[in-house]
Design a protein around this motif. Structure first.
Motif, PDB file in Angstrom:
ATOM      1  N   VAL A 131       0.838  -1.202   0.000  1.00  0.00           N
ATOM      2  CA  VAL A 131       0.000   0.000   0.000  1.00  0.00           C
ATOM      3  C   VAL A 131       0.871   1.249   0.000  1.00  0.00           C
ATOM      4  O   VAL A 131       0.580   2.225  -0.710  1.00  0.00           O
ATOM      5  CB  VAL A 131      -0.937  -0.008   1.230  1.00  0.00           C
ATOM      6  N   GLU A 132       1.935   1.218   0.775  1.00  0.00           N
ATOM      7  CA  GLU A 132       2.850   2.351   0.848  1.00  0.00           C
ATOM      8  C   GLU A 132       3.419   2.675  -0.532  1.00  0.00           C
ATOM      9  O   GLU A 132       3.502   3.851  -0.932  1.00  0.00           O
ATOM     10  CB  GLU A 132       3.972   2.018   1.831  1.00  0.00           C
ATOM     11  N   ALA A 142      -6.926   0.507  -2.086  1.00  0.00           N
ATOM     12  CA  ALA A 142      -6.087   0.066  -0.966  1.00  0.00           C
ATOM     13  C   ALA A 142      -6.387  -1.377  -0.602  1.00  0.00           C
ATOM     14  O   ALA A 142      -5.466  -2.168  -0.338  1.00  0.00           O
ATOM     15  CB  ALA A 142      -6.317   0.982   0.235  1.00  0.00           C
ATOM     16  N   ASP A 143      -7.656  -1.738  -0.583  1.00  0.00           N
ATOM     17  CA  ASP A 143      -8.021  -3.107  -0.232  1.00  0.00           C
ATOM     18  C   ASP A 143      -7.472  -4.103  -1.257  1.00  0.00           C
ATOM     19  O   ASP A 143      -7.031  -5.194  -0.893  1.00  0.00           O
ATOM     20  CB  ASP A 143      -9.539  -3.239  -0.130  1.00  0.00           C
ATOM     21  N   LEU A 159      -6.388  -3.441   9.064  1.00  0.00           N
ATOM     22  CA  LEU A 159      -5.179  -2.759   8.601  1.00  0.00           C
ATOM     23  C   LEU A 159      -5.515  -1.413   7.955  1.00  0.00           C
ATOM     24  O   LEU A 159      -4.753  -0.447   8.084  1.00  0.00           O
ATOM     25  CB  LEU A 159      -4.421  -3.645   7.612  1.00  0.00           C
ATOM     26  N   ALA A 160      -6.657  -1.352   7.292  1.00  0.00           N
ATOM     27  CA  ALA A 160      -7.055  -0.118   6.612  1.00  0.00           C
ATOM     28  C   ALA A 160      -7.366   1.020   7.581  1.00  0.00           C
ATOM     29  O   ALA A 160      -7.414   2.185   7.169  1.00  0.00           O
ATOM     30  CB  ALA A 160      -8.259  -0.377   5.714  1.00  0.00           C
ATOM     31  N   ARG A 170      -3.838  11.288  -1.994  1.00  0.00           N
ATOM     32  CA  ARG A 170      -3.646   9.838  -1.971  1.00  0.00           C
ATOM     33  C   ARG A 170      -3.683   9.334  -0.531  1.00  0.00           C
ATOM     34  O   ARG A 170      -3.391  10.072   0.419  1.00  0.00           O
ATOM     35  CB  ARG A 170      -2.303   9.484  -2.602  1.00  0.00           C
ATOM     36  N   LEU A 171      -4.045   8.042  -0.363  1.00  0.00           N
ATOM     37  CA  LEU A 171      -4.028   7.446   0.960  1.00  0.00           C
ATOM     38  C   LEU A 171      -2.607   7.067   1.345  1.00  0.00           C
ATOM     39  O   LEU A 171      -1.833   6.596   0.516  1.00  0.00           O
ATOM     40  CB  LEU A 171      -4.933   6.205   0.994  1.00  0.00           C
TER      41      LEU A 171
END
Length: 259
Positions: A131-132, A142-143, A159-160, A170-171
């Motif tokens: 994800v990073e 993300a999932d 985790l989310a 952005r996440l």
């Protein structure tokens, strides 16, 4: 050196209940429980170092993490507390009870034993690194990135909770992943301190969890000789899987403790 932890304090009188989350969790994960407990008592829910909204800092030893919490209690002028810790937070709570027993009115440990554990988070760390690197635009993306390494959807949702919106839209991860991975051995180690905590203690374990098995009870009794053992029909995240039963055993235990 202790750091200034982020925390939520509901206020009120009497001996507070301090809630300490587990690895990759945060105080936010406990909001529904805190909402119920605050009707009866003051509740202080903390974000441990490198978690939630607390600062990132090198060193994840239990002595350091316990020191952070004790420094917060000093800053809030709180002399004595009821301590509740889940998983890694349970080891932090046990460490506080051993290092500063005079500060602990009672101890509640959720699904962890006072011993070292083996490695078990490689897939989780790989998922977070994915994800990073992927810099997802939304939680659906993300999932999908997390799913490349973690099959269980419940774990991915947990985790989310560590994602936040960055300046570019952005996440991004809000946890100190470098610091957590860099001192993972300390997280897997036994709690800090020596000897036993003799005060009132409740250990709540999940029947479908491997973290507090019957074989671990002799070691647990050496460190927590007064422990009452309650087993819930749940896995490791028993407070999320069986919230009503978890609330019931915690409330019954606290009701027996003098303020």
């Amino acid at each position: 050196m202790p750091i200034a932890l982020n925390y939520h304090d509901t206020g009120g009188d009497g001996t507070p209940l301090v809630v300490i989350h587990g690895l990759l969790g945060s105080a936010d994960n406990w909001r529904s429980h805190v909402k119920q407990w605050q009707a009866e008592r003051r509740v202080i829910a903390v974000d441990l170092r490198n978690h939630g909204r607390s600062p990132h800092a090198a060193g994840m030893t239990y002595e350091a993490q316990a020191g952070d919490v004790l420094t917060l209690l000093d800053r809030l002028d709180v002399p004595r507390v009821h301590l509740l810790g889940h998983s890694m937070g349970g080891k932090v709570a046990i460490s506080i009870a051993r290092l500063a027993s005079e500060r602990v009115a009672s101890l509640i440990v959720a699904d962890i034993a006072p011993q070292a554990y083996g490695h078990g988070h490689d897939a989780v760390f790989a998922a977070l690194r994915r994800v990073e690197a992927g810099r997802p635009a939304n939680r659906r993306e993300a999932d999908a990135l997390l799913a490349e390494h973690v099959e269980d959807r419940g774990t991915r949702l947990f985790l989310a909770t560590n994602l936040e919106r960055g300046e570019e839209g952005r996440l991004r991860l809000r946890i100190g992943l470098d610091e957590i991975e860099g001192d993972y051995e300390a997280i897997m180690a036994a709690p800090a301190g020596e000897g036993a905590f003799e005060g009132p203690t409740l250990v709540v374990r999940g029947a479908r969890s491997r973290y507090v098995t019957d074989a671990m009870l002799p070691v647990l009794r050496e460190v927590l000789p007064s422990a009452e053992i309650e087993t819930l029909d749940a896995g490791h995240w028993l407070h999320a899987e069986s919230p009503e039963a978890f609330q019931a055993v915690i409330n019954a235990f606290l009701a027996r403790q003098p303020e």
